[in-house]
Write an enzyme that holds these catalytic residues in place. Structure first.
Site, PDB file in Angstrom:
ATOM      1  N   GLN A  49       1.165  -1.255  -0.106  1.00 29.45           N
ATOM      2  CA  GLN A  49      -0.082   0.293   0.151  1.00 29.45           C
ATOM      3  C   GLN A  49       0.979   0.813   0.319  1.00 29.45           C
ATOM      4  O   GLN A  49       1.880   1.048   0.335  1.00 29.45           O
ATOM      5  CB  GLN A  49      -0.880   0.361   0.701  1.00 29.45           C
ATOM      6  CG  GLN A  49      -1.827  -1.366   1.443  1.00 29.45           C
ATOM      7  CD  GLN A  49      -2.618  -1.394   0.061  1.00 29.45           C
ATOM      8  OE1 GLN A  49      -3.459  -0.385  -0.134  1.00 29.45           O
ATOM      9  NE2 GLN A  49      -3.167  -3.019  -0.213  1.00 29.45           N
ATOM     10  N   GLY A  50       0.543   2.080  -0.918  1.00 29.88           N
ATOM     11  CA  GLY A  50       1.066   3.720  -0.713  1.00 29.88           C
ATOM     12  C   GLY A  50       1.749   4.067  -1.724  1.00 29.88           C
ATOM     13  O   GLY A  50       2.737   4.940  -1.784  1.00 29.88           O
ATOM     14  N   CYS A  51       1.751   2.555  -2.601  1.00 30.66           N
ATOM     15  CA  CYS A  51       2.395   3.262  -4.044  1.00 30.66           C
ATOM     16  C   CYS A  51       1.226   3.290  -5.361  1.00 30.66           C
ATOM     17  O   CYS A  51       0.197   2.723  -5.214  1.00 30.66           O
ATOM     18  CB  CYS A  51       3.018   1.138  -4.883  1.00 30.66           C
ATOM     19  SG  CYS A  51       4.553   0.994  -3.827  1.00 30.66           S
ATOM     20  N   GLN A  52       1.011   3.771  -6.375  1.00 30.35           N
ATOM     21  CA  GLN A  52       1.283   4.919  -6.827  1.00 30.35           C
ATOM     22  C   GLN A  52       0.376   3.719  -8.030  1.00 30.35           C
ATOM     23  O   GLN A  52      -0.674   3.488  -8.646  1.00 30.35           O
ATOM     24  CB  GLN A  52       1.110   6.126  -7.814  1.00 30.35           C
ATOM     25  CG  GLN A  52       0.632   6.589  -8.918  1.00 30.35           C
ATOM     26  CD  GLN A  52       1.002   7.299  -9.742  1.00 30.35           C
ATOM     27  OE1 GLN A  52       2.265   8.159  -9.578  1.00 30.35           O
ATOM     28  NE2 GLN A  52       0.323   8.090 -10.560  1.00 30.35           N
ATOM     29  N   SER A  53       1.744   2.703  -8.407  1.00 25.87           N
ATOM     30  CA  SER A  53       1.796   1.619  -9.222  1.00 25.87           C
ATOM     31  C   SER A  53       1.392   0.549  -8.524  1.00 25.87           C
ATOM     32  O   SER A  53       1.539   0.443  -7.462  1.00 25.87           O
ATOM     33  CB  SER A  53       2.687   1.233 -10.239  1.00 25.87           C
ATOM     34  OG  SER A  53       4.004   1.782  -9.065  1.00 25.87           O
TER      35      SER A  53
END
Length: 138
Positions: A49-53
């Protein structure tokens, strides 16, 4: 080679490039060399979690070391995974915990990544350190 040595080697390699476009290309090329990530490991538990991709990271203990596998659907993020794997993969939990990510500042990644990519990189690092801390507690 220790994790500290791997960081130093990476910093030296990046110093060979004159500009950030070449460095980005090198990061992308590193990502293309990642081993295949099994589809069955793409689960909610392995998703970061926390990644754009989309990013998935799996780990397992192999003897005294922690083995990580990771993948992303974005080329630059795959390259960042390759950077992290080079430094932290197949190391003891203690070595991982004792190896701060000094390469971020020395390579200038914090300054040259977009805020969302930087957040994703930090989320991946947080997962690596969290796994290592759990493994040292066991």
């Amino acid at each position: 080679m220790s994790a500290q040595d791997a960081q130093a080697e990476l910093i030296e390699e990046f110093s060979l490039f004159d500009n950030w476009m070449d460095r980005y290309q090198y990061i992308i090329d590193m990502g293309k060399q990642l081993p295949a990530f099994p589809e069955e490991l793409k689960t909610p538990e392995t998703k970061i979690q926390g990644c754009q991709s989309n990013v998935w990271m799996h780990h397992e203990r192999q003897g005294d070391n922690v083995h990580f596998q990771a993948t992303s659907d974005a080329a630059i993020v795959s390259g960042l995974i390759a950077v992290l794997m080079r430094i932290y993969n197949d190391r003891s939990p203690e070595e991982i915990v004792d190896t701060p990510p000094s390469f971020l500042e020395e390579l200038g990644l914090d300054k040259h990544l977009s805020p969302t990519r930087s957040n994703g990189l930090h989320a991946m690092l947080q997962r690596i350190y969290s796994v290592a801390e759990q493994e040292t507690a066991e």
